[in-house]
Design an enzyme around this catalytic site. Structure first.
Site, PDB file in Angstrom:
ATOM      1  N   LYS A 162       2.169 -19.700  -1.199  1.00  0.00           N
ATOM      2  CA  LYS A 162       1.908 -19.325  -2.666  1.00  0.00           C
ATOM      3  C   LYS A 162       2.235 -20.355  -3.473  1.00  0.00           C
ATOM      4  O   LYS A 162       3.736 -20.584  -3.422  1.00  0.00           O
ATOM      5  CB  LYS A 162       2.078 -17.884  -3.167  1.00  0.00           C
TER       6      LYS A 162
ATOM      7  N   SER B 112      -3.402 -11.716  -7.903  1.00  0.00           N
ATOM      8  CA  SER B 112      -3.066 -13.133  -8.124  1.00  0.00           C
ATOM      9  C   SER B 112      -3.007 -13.958  -6.894  1.00  0.00           C
ATOM     10  O   SER B 112      -3.225 -15.072  -6.798  1.00  0.00           O
ATOM     11  CB  SER B 112      -1.918 -13.418  -8.744  1.00  0.00           C
TER      12      SER B 112
ATOM     13  N   SER C 226      -0.554  -7.686  -6.661  1.00  0.00           N
ATOM     14  CA  SER C 226      -1.221  -8.985  -6.319  1.00  0.00           C
ATOM     15  C   SER C 226      -1.391  -9.548  -4.970  1.00  0.00           C
ATOM     16  O   SER C 226      -1.704 -10.627  -4.592  1.00  0.00           O
ATOM     17  CB  SER C 226      -0.395 -10.225  -7.162  1.00  0.00           C
TER      18      SER C 226
END
Ligand code: GLN
Length: 497
Positions: free
Chosen positions: A78, A163, A187
């Site tokens: 990420k 997210s 997330s």
């Protein structure tokens, strides 16, 4: 040999060790898969050279008998984790072109364990969002499409959740075997649920936050996202552990989660929180929850009803605490030290700050900063921030009491399946409501995971959430495995990209 991209972490690792294939062969297959999947917009940057160098090192290590836990495994990272020498943006223009000099502790551990990096995955800007639409690099598109033949507008492209939506989309599309995520209030879990994969957020403090771009420091926690529970256990074991560079990191050894995995729930009491039966919950989610309860019982667990009376205050509490911490954390983006600088001709220092922040931050980030500075302002601090901290303590106490009667809790992960891109982007409150089942456990710092439970009538994945006592990742993973074994979830998105 089937396509190498059908292999997850355990299969890649074990096949590589057994000499079935080289790390270079499997990594090359993933590098090509990434290159062919641009339509998903899952990556902000691709780093094939990093993955290939790690694969070559793994092949050399195998020849010399120096294998590590993740030798032969390429991963997606990420883009909230600082990676030395590789751009790290948090999906914001504010950090465009920022190339960290140092490595986050989590990625350092993964690379020391032999893993390579396929690229930096897209996310909601500064991890603020539930749909990936707040990214300055464009939204990620879910590999899933509604398959109910309704066609037309109903077949609109879907969000992969947020997210960590680049992570979830890439795993579900099988262009990475697994990925890191971060979870401040859902997330990891909500995107996992939306894309039919597994994801675990460990106890607050299990993974170091050093080198992870900060959003809300008392809530942010890194975790593992993968195709199944076992792969989550392997990945989390490599990510976790004490770090003197993070004062909130727990000084405890990392348990051997993989070795102790067991789907046998005999002797476990699983709590069903009454307050999670929210109004307007789709019948399919209710049915999935009941299915999960039946599976847990089948695995030997005893089911008990529990109460978490302050649940309805969790979202409002989160949307005070998280923006407050964000407004403070994001004060560092001043155009002076790194990242974007907007310096209009003749601008004063204050004008430079303002111009930089106006140009660098997206709307959702600005909204959070405004809310955060408001609730921390002298006149309103007690009414909002102090009050929210008190309610947060009550929410944590609810869980403590529930864990007097139950060892684990079982709930749906999200109140709906994936929604269409654009469906909620003009309605921040509707977007915030999507976290209703994941926020409370984050406020309490508890380990929690989402595993796929089945498909809805439109053919979209739905997830079940397991929440554990502090430090009981093993219990969470074991209950996840029990559900996984019974759900037999093998559905995959049809390849259209
Ligand atoms: N939807 C949450 C938010 O926007 C998700 C945050 C997170 O877990 N990073 O704040």
């Amino acid at each position: 040999m089937a396509d190498f991209t059908d292999l997850g972490i355990a299969s890649l690792r074990d096949g590589f060790r057994a000499g079935d294939f080289s790390a270079r062969e499997t990594t090359d297959a993933y590098v090509s898969a990434v290159a062919e999947a641009k339509a998903l917009n899952a990556f902000i940057i691709e780093t094939p050279e990093h993955a290939i160098a790690a694969a070559d090192a793994a092949d050399a290590a195998r020849a010399s008998g120096d294998l590590r836990p993740l030798s032969g495994v390429p991963l997606g990272i990420k883009d909230l984790f600082c990676t030395a020498g590789h751009q790290t943006t948090a999906a914001s223009h504010m950090l465009e072109g920022f190339t960290p000099q140092y490595e986050s502790t989590v990625t350092a551990k993964l690379f020391d364990a032999g893993a390579g990096m396929l690229g930096k995955l897209n996310l909601d800007q500064f991890a603020m969002g539930s749909s990936n639409e707040t990214s300055a690099y464009g939204n990620v598109v879910s590999p899933w499409r509604r398959g109910d033949g309704r066609g037309g507008a109903d077949n609109a492209p879907l969000t992969p959740g947020g997210s960590s939506g680049g992570s979830s989309a890439a795993i579900a599309a099988r262009i990475v075997p697994a990925a890191t995520g971060t979870d401040t209030s859902g997330s990891i879990r909500q995107p996992a649920a939306f894309t039919g994969i597994s994801g675990i957020k460990p106890t607050y403090g299990r993974c170091s936050r050093f080198g992870i771009v900060a959003f809300a420091s008392s809530l942010d926690q890194a975790g593992a996202m993968a195709r199944d529970v076992k792969d989550c256990a392997i990945l989390l074991e490599a990510m976790g552990g004490f770090d003197p560079k993070d004062a909130t990191s727990l000084d405890l050894p990392v348990p051997r989660w993989e070795a102790n995995l067991s789907g046998d729930l005999r002797g476990k009491r699983i709590g069903i929180p009454r307050e999670y039966r929210v109004d307007g919950m789709p019948a399919e989610i209710e049915a999935l929850w009941q299915q999960g309860i039946d599976w847990a019982q089948d695995a030997g667990a005893e089911i008990v009803e529990v109460s978490l009376p302050h649940t309805r205050y969790a979202l409002p509490t989160y949307y005070i605490v998280a923006p407050a911490e964000a407004s403070s954390n994001l004060a560092r983006y001043d155009g002076v030290r790194y990242g974007l600088r907007e310096l209009p001709d003749g601008a004063s220092l204050a004008e430079m700050y303002a111009a930089t922040r106006a140009a660098g931050f997206g709307d959702e980030v600005k909204r959070r900063i405004l809310i955060g500075t408001y609730v921390l302002s002298a006149g309103f601090y007690d009414a909002y921030y102090t009050k929210a901290q008190k309610v947060r303590a009550l929410i944590a106490r609810d869980f403590e009491q529930a864990f007097g009667q139950a060892d684990l809790l079982l709930t749906p992960t999200a109140p709906s399946a994936a929604f269409a891109l654009g469906e909620k982007s003009n309605d921040p409150l509707a977007m915030y409501l999507n976290d209703v089942f994941t926020v409370p456990s984050s406020l309490a710092g508890l380990p929690a995971m989402s595993v796929p439970g089945g498909l809805d009538a439109a053919g979209l994945p739905l997830g079940l959430q397991i929440i554990g006592r502090p430090l009981d990742e093993q219990g969470v993973l074991n209950a996840g495995l029990a559900i996984e074994e019974r759900a037999g979830f093998t559905a995959r998105a049809d390849k259209w990209w």
